[in-house]
Design a protein around this motif. Structure first.
Motif, mmCIF file in Angstrom:
data_model
loop_
_atom_site.group_PDB
_atom_site.id
_atom_site.type_symbol
_atom_site.label_atom_id
_atom_site.label_comp_id
_atom_site.label_asym_id
_atom_site.label_seq_id
_atom_site.Cartn_x
_atom_site.Cartn_y
_atom_site.Cartn_z
ATOM 1 N N TYR A 252 0.844 -1.211 0.000
ATOM 2 C CA TYR A 252 0.000 0.000 0.000
ATOM 3 C C TYR A 252 0.873 1.253 0.000
ATOM 4 O O TYR A 252 0.656 2.185 -0.776
ATOM 5 N N THR A 253 1.861 1.281 0.880
ATOM 6 C CA THR A 253 2.720 2.470 0.991
ATOM 7 C C THR A 253 3.547 2.651 -0.274
ATOM 8 O O THR A 253 3.772 3.780 -0.726
ATOM 9 N N GLN B 25 1.222 4.160 -2.658
ATOM 10 C CA GLN B 25 0.824 5.530 -2.272
ATOM 11 C C GLN B 25 1.965 6.533 -2.367
ATOM 12 O O GLN B 25 1.770 7.656 -2.778
ATOM 13 N N ARG C 267 0.074 7.134 11.270
ATOM 14 C CA ARG C 267 -1.335 7.551 11.223
ATOM 15 C C ARG C 267 -2.268 6.344 11.328
ATOM 16 O O ARG C 267 -3.421 6.474 11.727
ATOM 17 N N TYR D 35 -11.782 3.845 12.538
ATOM 18 C CA TYR D 35 -10.518 4.356 11.982
ATOM 19 C C TYR D 35 -9.958 5.479 12.848
ATOM 20 O O TYR D 35 -8.761 5.672 12.929
ATOM 21 N N ARG E 217 -7.262 2.123 -2.900
ATOM 22 C CA ARG E 217 -8.532 1.875 -2.207
ATOM 23 C C ARG E 217 -9.703 2.247 -3.108
ATOM 24 O O ARG E 217 -9.521 2.950 -4.103
HETATM 25 N N1 UDP Z 1 -1.295 2.759 5.069
HETATM 26 C C1 UDP Z 1 -0.965 1.504 4.627
HETATM 27 N N2 UDP Z 1 -1.953 0.569 4.456
HETATM 28 C C2 UDP Z 1 -3.248 0.844 4.692
HETATM 29 C C3 UDP Z 1 -3.603 2.129 5.145
HETATM 30 C C4 UDP Z 1 -2.603 3.073 5.315
HETATM 31 O O1 UDP Z 1 0.205 1.225 4.363
HETATM 32 O O2 UDP Z 1 -4.105 -0.042 4.498
HETATM 33 C C5 UDP Z 1 -0.214 3.755 5.252
HETATM 34 C C6 UDP Z 1 0.108 4.466 3.927
HETATM 35 O O3 UDP Z 1 1.487 4.774 3.909
HETATM 36 C C7 UDP Z 1 -0.730 5.718 4.034
HETATM 37 C C8 UDP Z 1 -0.582 6.052 5.509
HETATM 38 O O4 UDP Z 1 -0.600 4.775 6.154
HETATM 39 O O5 UDP Z 1 -0.273 6.751 3.196
HETATM 40 C C9 UDP Z 1 -1.640 6.961 6.069
HETATM 41 O O6 UDP Z 1 -2.929 6.443 5.777
HETATM 42 P P1 UDP Z 1 -4.244 7.341 5.875
HETATM 43 O O7 UDP Z 1 -5.423 6.461 5.676
HETATM 44 O O8 UDP Z 1 -4.183 8.155 7.105
HETATM 45 O O9 UDP Z 1 -4.041 8.299 4.618
HETATM 46 P P2 UDP Z 1 -5.030 9.359 3.915
HETATM 47 O O10 UDP Z 1 -6.434 8.944 4.189
HETATM 48 O O11 UDP Z 1 -4.638 10.689 4.467
HETATM 49 O O12 UDP Z 1 -4.647 9.210 2.471
#
Ligand code: UDP
Length: 369
Positions: free
Chosen positions: A157-158, A161, A176, A187, A282
């Motif tokens: 995911y990371t 992203q 986070r 969440y 997502r």
């Molecule tokens: N993240 C991840 N897997 C997940 C959800 C989040 O690796 O299933 C990591 C990913 O690096 C992401 C960060 O946690 O950018 C923060 O997630 P968040 O949902 O807070 O991001 P936002 O909703 O701000 O895009």
């Protein structure tokens, strides 16, 4: 020239809040935005099916800050929505953040129980542990669990992203979404959370609706405006303000591919994360937020990409030492200007949630009033 008017550049939450606080205090404010709509990236609209679409991706309001909550409640009521995220891990739908319920979803019962007991021996119940810290385990079972969570929840995911592995993004980003030693599937654990009953655009419209505030859309900021106003509150990108003279601050952008389906629901939850499969991170299904009734549904598949000027929008500042250093240099430049203030995700180059952006605007106002 009459220099009694304040200029606010950007009509998102940061700009709207500072404008309103000034206006409430009897000051005149002009708010400009280069886009053709207010509300910045929190902009939403009802489509032809009556579904409220979050144009720039899901926005869920949450805060534990009384000041922020008291301010916003003047302009909207909220529903009782509590955000949960489902993730598909190796085909199994489960909860994110990874918690005790996730443990029992993805592992056989005896293994889940053993891991649960070991976790409870080591950590206090309800503790949130960032993944990079969670990986520091001595016990073989917990080492296995930490590696599992790292790989199945964070690694892919990371990488999708941010374009780099979790070890190469600032620890605060993955923190986070910590490992949560709890059975609380939400969440966010903030005291206040919900979706504004008439959407975010309406909230920002209400904030801006004041006799002392004028809003001009489709209007670019120009340098010569600096001499024409009492003060300038700039919520755009700080590097753009200085014409990139010290370098460019990078951002991640996001591309949302909308799809409409002729059925009531597409998926089981407002947001489903795909941390193991696919190129998108997502899928958002918007009708869940305000419980919109329609025999159609609209989803958005979210693809992350680099921000490129003229091609897409800025969404996420990229926190790392090099970018912080460049930002600090711009901040130094900013200190040479009088009566110009930077704020917001782009002005401060900070990964603010909506409540933090609002708090920053409130605190800036309190500082200068
Ligand atoms: N993240 C991840 N897997 C997940 C959800 C989040 O690796 O299933 C990591 C990913 O690096 C992401 C960060 O946690 O950018 C923060 O997630 P968040 O949902 O807070 O991001 P936002 O909703 O701000 O895009």
């Amino acid at each position: 020239m009459d220099k009694s008017v304040n200029l606010v550049v950007g009509a998102g939450f940061s700009g709207a809040v500072i404008a309103r606080l000034l206006a409430d205090n009897g000051e005149k404010v002009l708010v400009i935005d280069k886009k053709n709509h207010i509300a910045g990236n929190s902009y939403d609209y009802r489509d032809e099916n009556g579904i409220m679409i979050h144009k720039y991706g899901s926005h869920i309001f949450h805060t534990s800050n009384e000041k922020v909550w008291t301010f916003l409640k003047r302009f909207t009521d909220f529903n009782q929505y509590m955000h949960k995220v489902v993730a598909i891990i190796d085909g199994i739908p489960t909860t994110i953040p990874f918690n005790f319920n996730t443990l029992y979803d993805v592992f056989p019962k005896t293994l889940a129980k053993r891991l649960e007991e070991k976790l409870l021996e080591k950590f206090e119940y309800n503790k949130k542990v960032p993944i990079l810290e969670f990986q520091k385990q001595d016990d073989e079972d917990l080492k296995f669990l930490a590696q599992y969570v790292y790989e199945k929840v964070f690694l892919h995911y990371t990488t999708k992203q941010w374009g780099v592995s979790p070890k190469d993004v600032d620890g605060a980003v993955t923190a986070r979404v910590p490992v949560y030693l709890s059975k609380d599937d939400r969440y966010f654990q903030d005291k206040y959370q919900g979706i504004p009953l008439q959407g975010y655009t309406r909230v920002v419209e209400n904030i801006l609706s004041h006799n002392n505030i004028e809003v001009k859309l489709n209007t670019e900021f120009k340098k010569d405006m600096l001499n024409q106003y009492k003060r300038v509150f700039y919520t755009g990108p700080i590097d753009e303000f200085f014409e990139y003279k010290l370098g460019t601050l990078p951002y991640r952008s996001v591309n949302f591919k909308l799809e409409t389906y002729d059925r009531e629901y597409y998926q089981q939850n407002s947001v489903v994360n795909y941390p193991c499969n696919y190129d998108f991170t997502r899928i958002h299904e918007y009708k869940y937020y305000l419980n919109d009734k329609s025999d159609k549904t609209v989803i958005a598949k979210e693809y992350s990409e680099f921000f490129e000027l003229g091609k897409n929008e800025r969404y996420y500042p990229i926190p790392n030492p090099q970018n912080s250093e460049l930002y600090a240099k711009y901040l130094k430049e900013a200190e040479n200007l009088s009566n110009v203030y930077f704020l917001g995700r782009l002005g401060d180059y900070k990964y603010y949630d909506m409540d933090k952006a609002i708090l920053r605007a409130i605190e800036l106002y309190e500082e200068i009033k």
